[in-house]
Design a protein around this motif. Structure first.
Motif, PDB file in Angstrom:
ATOM      1  N   ARG A  13       0.826  -1.196   0.000  1.00 17.07           N
ATOM      2  CA  ARG A  13       0.000   0.000   0.000  1.00 17.07           C
ATOM      3  C   ARG A  13       0.860   1.245   0.000  1.00 17.07           C
ATOM      4  N   VAL A  20      -3.562   7.900  -0.598  1.00 20.64           N
ATOM      5  CA  VAL A  20      -4.690   7.307  -1.303  1.00 20.64           C
ATOM      6  C   VAL A  20      -4.345   7.315  -2.786  1.00 20.64           C
ATOM      7  N   ASP A  21      -4.674   6.256  -3.523  1.00 22.43           N
ATOM      8  CA  ASP A  21      -4.416   6.195  -4.965  1.00 22.43           C
ATOM      9  C   ASP A  21      -5.465   7.065  -5.659  1.00 22.43           C
ATOM     10  N   GLY A  37     -10.568   5.866  -0.951  1.00 18.45           N
ATOM     11  CA  GLY A  37     -10.155   6.875   0.021  1.00 18.45           C
ATOM     12  C   GLY A  37     -10.820   8.209  -0.264  1.00 18.45           C
ATOM     13  N   ARG A  73      -2.778  11.606   3.005  1.00 14.50           N
ATOM     14  CA  ARG A  73      -2.007  10.420   3.397  1.00 14.50           C
ATOM     15  C   ARG A  73      -2.949   9.392   3.995  1.00 14.50           C
ATOM     16  N   ARG A  74      -2.595   8.145   3.831  1.00 13.11           N
ATOM     17  CA  ARG A  74      -3.363   7.062   4.469  1.00 13.11           C
ATOM     18  C   ARG A  74      -3.125   7.099   5.967  1.00 13.11           C
ATOM     19  N   ARG A  96      -2.174   5.725   9.564  1.00 10.08           N
ATOM     20  CA  ARG A  96      -1.202   4.679   9.968  1.00 10.08           C
ATOM     21  C   ARG A  96      -1.864   3.608  10.773  1.00 10.08           C
TER      22      ARG A  96
END
Length: 127
Positions: free
Chosen positions: A2, A6-7, A90, A124-125, A127
Motif C-alpha cells: 500500500r 490514497v491512490d 479513500g 495520506r493514508r 497509519r
C-alpha cells in the motif's frame, strides 16, 4: 504494498463508475462502439508535499454522438468539482480544473471523445 497516499486514480475511477452503464477504466477499447459510452481515467503526473498528493488526472469521455459525449463530459465535470468525495479507495479532498472538457481526436471515426484534466488532492493514508 500500500502506498503512503490514497491512490488518486483509483479514487476517481470509483467516483465516476456509476456514470456509464458500460465501462470506467484506465484502458478503454473504443473499437467496439456497443461498449460506449465509456470513461477513461489516467494519472498523468503530479506530486506530493509529504502531506497531500496532488495528482494530475485526465478523464476522457467516449460516446458515439457529439451530444452524448458533451453531456457525459459535463456530468463528469460537475461530479469532479462537487468535492470532497468519500470513495472506496479513500477521500478526495479537493479537485481543481487544469483543462476544461474539450474535444480530442479519436482513432475510430465512429467515436466522439472529450477530455478534461484535473488536479486531484488526496491525503495520506492513516497509519
Amino acid at each position: 504494498m500500500r502506498g503512503v497516499f490514497v491512490d488518486a486514480e483509483l479514487a476517481v475511477l470509483d467516483l465516476l463508475d456509476d456514470l456509464t452503464a458500460s465501462e470506467t477504466a484506465t484502458v478503454v477499447d473504443t473499437t467496439i462502439t456497443d461498449r460506449l459510452p465509456a470513461l477513461q481515467v489516467v494519472r498523468t503526473g503530479g506530486g506530493d508535499n509529504r502531506i497531500t498528493d496532488v495528482a494530475r488526472i485526465d478523464v476522457t469521455s467516449y460516446a458515439t454522438t457529439d451530444s452524448e459525449v458533451r453531456a457525459l463530459a459535463a456530468t463528469v465535470h460537475e461530479r469532479m468539482l462537487a468535492f470532497p468525495h468519500a470513495t472506496a479507495a479513500g477521500v478526495i479532498d479537493r479537485v481543481e480544473t487544469d483543462t476544461s472538457p474539450h474535444t480530442v481526436w479519436s482513432p475510430n471515426r465512429a467515436v466522439r471523445a472529450r477530455r478534461a484534466t484535473y488536479r486531484v488532492s488526496v491525503r495520506r493514508r492513516p497509519r
